[in-house]
Design an enzyme around this catalytic site. Structure first.
Site, PDB file in Angstrom:
ATOM      1  N   ASP A   1       0.825  -1.200   0.000  1.00 45.40           N
ATOM      2  CA  ASP A   1       0.000   0.000   0.000  1.00 45.40           C
ATOM      3  C   ASP A   1       0.863   1.256   0.000  1.00 45.40           C
ATOM      4  OD1 ASP A   1       0.875  -0.701   2.571  1.00 45.40           O
ATOM      5  OD2 ASP A   1      -0.821   0.290   3.552  1.00 45.40           O
TER       6      ASP A   1
ATOM      7  N   THR B   1      -6.200   2.715   9.749  1.00 46.66           N
ATOM      8  CA  THR B   1      -5.955   1.959  10.977  1.00 46.66           C
ATOM      9  C   THR B   1      -4.624   2.388  11.588  1.00 46.66           C
ATOM     10  OG1 THR B   1      -7.183   0.077  10.085  1.00 46.66           O
ATOM     11  CG2 THR B   1      -5.752  -0.338  11.968  1.00 46.66           C
TER      12      THR B   1
END
Length: 244
Positions: A96, A120
């Site tokens: 990512d 998160t």
């Protein structure tokens, strides 16, 4: 037409692209993966490519039911990227983060770029104006901060994300909200200021699930786009097609 899927720690985000044009965005749980992909394919019949970025434990097998209808590609460290990876442990750099760095490089050429992904976890990724990925930082996101206060203390309650009513907390609940929300905003501004002190010609990109909540709390000027990872995934896949 391309279907881009980002599998994060807590949820899945997907987007349909025609070239660089974003046609639709979808958010769903991991358990509903196949059902939602099928629905998207029925609504966008011209999709020919499926590109996946994952930091989670969803098995590749989950996608193979679609391999007769689609060209499926999972982004890996072996793909071509438009930057030089100077991370000391390049194979440990999350896919990512690589995709975000790729999107920043392609979209904002000849600039220093700092990509901040507020999900998160909060990740900071720095790509310099010469297209060298230099590294960054990782810290807990908003929900993790709330949860840790509850999990590692005896009496503090578990709260949901909420704008603090007061900077100076007038109660325990106010104090938690002020500490968590203002603490992260100060952290982000602090990182930005540190980078800007050392480098000029800077673009700051804020993305991730908490983008809208945090954007107005920051003192620095930023480019806020909650879909930047999906857009970067589409651009990274197109870059791969041109450079394989």
């Amino acid at each position: 037409m391309i279907l881009a899927i980002d599998i994060g720690n807590t949820r899945i985000k997907a987007a349909v692209f025609q070239g660089d044009m974003l046609l639709g965005v979808f958010v769903f749980l991991k358990i509903d993966l196949q059902k939602n992909i099928q629905n998207i394919l029925e609504n966008y019949e011209k999709i020919k490519n499926l590109v996946v970025s994952s930091v989670s434990d969803v098995e590749k097998q989950s996608f193979l039911v679609f391999d007769k209808a689609l060209n499926i590609h999972f982004v890996t460290h072996k793909d071509p990227f438009p930057f030089q990876n100077d991370y000391e442990t390049p194979k440990t750099l999350g896919i990512d983060r690589m995709v975000l760095a790729s999107g920043a490089t392609l979209r904002f050429p000849n600039q220093n770029r700092l990509v901040i992904d507020a999900g998160t976890c909060v990740t900071y990724d720095f790509v310099d104006k010469d297209d060298n990925y230099r590294g960054g930082a990782i810290s807990p996101g908003l929900q993790l901060r709330y949860k840790s206060l509850h999990d590692y203390t005896a009496k503090l309650p578990l709260l949901s994300i909420e704008n603090p009513e007061n900077f100076i907390g007038k109660s325990t609940l106010d104090s938690i909200h002020s500490g968590v929300v203002n603490g992260l905003a100060f952290e982000i501004d602090g990182f930005i200021n540190e980078y800007k002190d050392k480098h000029s010609n800077f673009i700051i990109i804020l993305t991730g699930g908490d983008t809208e909540f945090l954007a107005n709390r920051l003192k620095n000027t930023i480019f806020a786009n909650s879909n930047f990872l999906l857009e970067s995934l589409n651009q990274t896949f197109q870059y791969k097609i041109k450079n394989d």
